[in-house]
Design an enzyme around this catalytic site. Sequence first.
Site, PDB file in Angstrom:
ATOM      1  N   THR A 194     -33.974   7.644  10.993  1.00 41.91           N
ATOM      2  CA  THR A 194     -34.983   7.931  11.508  1.00 41.91           C
ATOM      3  C   THR A 194     -35.009   7.875  12.942  1.00 41.91           C
ATOM      4  OG1 THR A 194     -35.367   7.734   9.459  1.00 41.91           O
ATOM      5  CG2 THR A 194     -36.479   7.515  11.310  1.00 41.91           C
TER       6      THR A 194
ATOM      7  N   SER B  97     -31.050   8.714   0.480  1.00 44.64           N
ATOM      8  CA  SER B  97     -31.568   8.935   1.829  1.00 44.64           C
ATOM      9  C   SER B  97     -31.820  10.414   2.032  1.00 44.64           C
ATOM     10  CB  SER B  97     -30.537   8.455   2.852  1.00 44.64           C
ATOM     11  OG  SER B  97     -30.892   8.916   4.135  1.00 44.64           O
TER      12      SER B  97
END
Length: 564
Positions: free
Chosen positions: A381, A446
């Site tokens: 992120t 993910s």
Amino acid sequence: MRTFLSRLGLLFLLAGAPACAVQEALAPTPTGAATEHTAMVAAANPHAVEAGLDALRNGGNAMDAAIAVQTVLSLVEPQSSGLGGGAFMLYRDAATGEITVYDGRERAPMAADETLWLDEEGEPLPFLTAWTSGRAVGVPGVIAMLAMAHEDHGARDWAENFTFAERLAEDGFAISPRLHSLILRAQQIGPIEDLPASGAYFFDENGNAFPVGHVLANPDYAESLRLIAADWRNFYEGPLAAEIVAAVGAGDVPGAMTLDDLAAYTPVRRAAICRDYRGYDVCSAPPPASGGIALNQILGLLEPYDMAATGPETEEGWRRFIEASRLAYADRDAYVAAPEAMTVTPGALLDEDYIAARAALIDRDTAIPHVPAGEPDIPGTSHFVIVDAHGNVVSMTATVEFLFGSNRMAGGFFLNNQMTDFNFDPRDEDGRLHPNAPGSGKVPRSSMSPTIILDGEGEFYMGVGSPGGSSIIAYVAKTIVGVIDWGLTPQAAIELPNVVARGDVVRVEETYPAELLEALADKGFQLDANRSENSGLHAIRRLDDGTLDGGADPRREGVVGQLE
Ligand code: GLU
């Protein structure tokens, strides 16, 4: 009744945070040596970019710069990524042309099982409870992964890559508008102010968050960096490891992580998933990351269509992008997980006949009413980009998962809440275990999609990636289509409105033109318009003359810096 606010719902709340566009140009710094390529760093914070450039100026290559960038991001952008989290890195070695994926995904403690996210009644815990619980914390992978990658490719001493961040942590840095606004958000929705370490770090004695511009020093973090610089194993063994285990085991809903879990952590070298898209080789991260599969599915589904002829100003181009995204997300949600838990291989999901059959579904004039996962043949992120003067490339996405990870701190950094990326409900109505159910020592799926694209000659063409949870895939796909099909610069492609089509409702960013919205609605799409979208896209592209062209997402605070 329990209030359930999903991570996605929380993201929308957060999206209200002001987008601080700091498109400042860093002063170019001469290297003193003639280089074939310029060198460039595109990352989410000006300090991090400066750290990367500093490494490149002082004997470091792209790998060394990546360590310098990540250690600074962990300090100045702790809401997004850091040493207490995980990452996937793609590295392209200029000398061999080889791309290696370094997988530093967080691992569940050995004591975890499929009931990780179930309460005593067998019901999934609400995300807000799970987010800051000790159970959310997976064994952090970033440091071990960087150590492995540096061992393979670093040019200067491991320890040298820590000095920039260490100095900044000692001297302090000015709290940025974005960090400040996100501390306030975290205070609204979670316990950040009440937890001893984060409370003391971000708030004054009256409980007020330190203001924008306040100079925040972090001596604990500087000390952690010194330990890790001396030997990376000091993260996984000894006093720092004990501090991590204590932070995970404290408070409500503690986690079961042990010193053995930390000592056993091993990163993984993997092969990238690459697929040809209109003469370019698009390489991204394999499972447990879903980017390599989903991104290449989206592009594969678009390939039969003349996207160049239906540019970003056309309903048709976006319609296809939306349908391709919906189809790819359906498969990703159903099938992608930790490699050993997948019931369908990446090869089956990227099989050309399978993709062609799925692509045919898009060959229509109105919205597909509902998009289930396909049935492939079953045999089986913060993001930054660095290109150094030799042409080595790092494309790395790193994460602590949600806002300031679990909010739990150890050694001056935040511990992740990555275990919330497992499915909370491990089994479906028929009792079948989902591939992404929690498990002992397992890694959660993910969405991270660090990507490197090669041109027809196998030379580096572009590095790109983004944060944004499951929306990462859509953000990155849009940028690739923007550059390759729509002929935009990376910056212009990044600035295109984000359109996220996962499931039957299509999220459309507020900058999306009204007439296109109307045209899509006429075609039967369910649109959720005027959304803020928290992408943090960073990209660097090599132009024909060997110079570099970078882009930084104005939705965050990133910049592009380069050596001349
Ligand atoms: N935890 C997410 C993932 O690994 C990334 C979180 C984010 O981008 O905000 O897919």
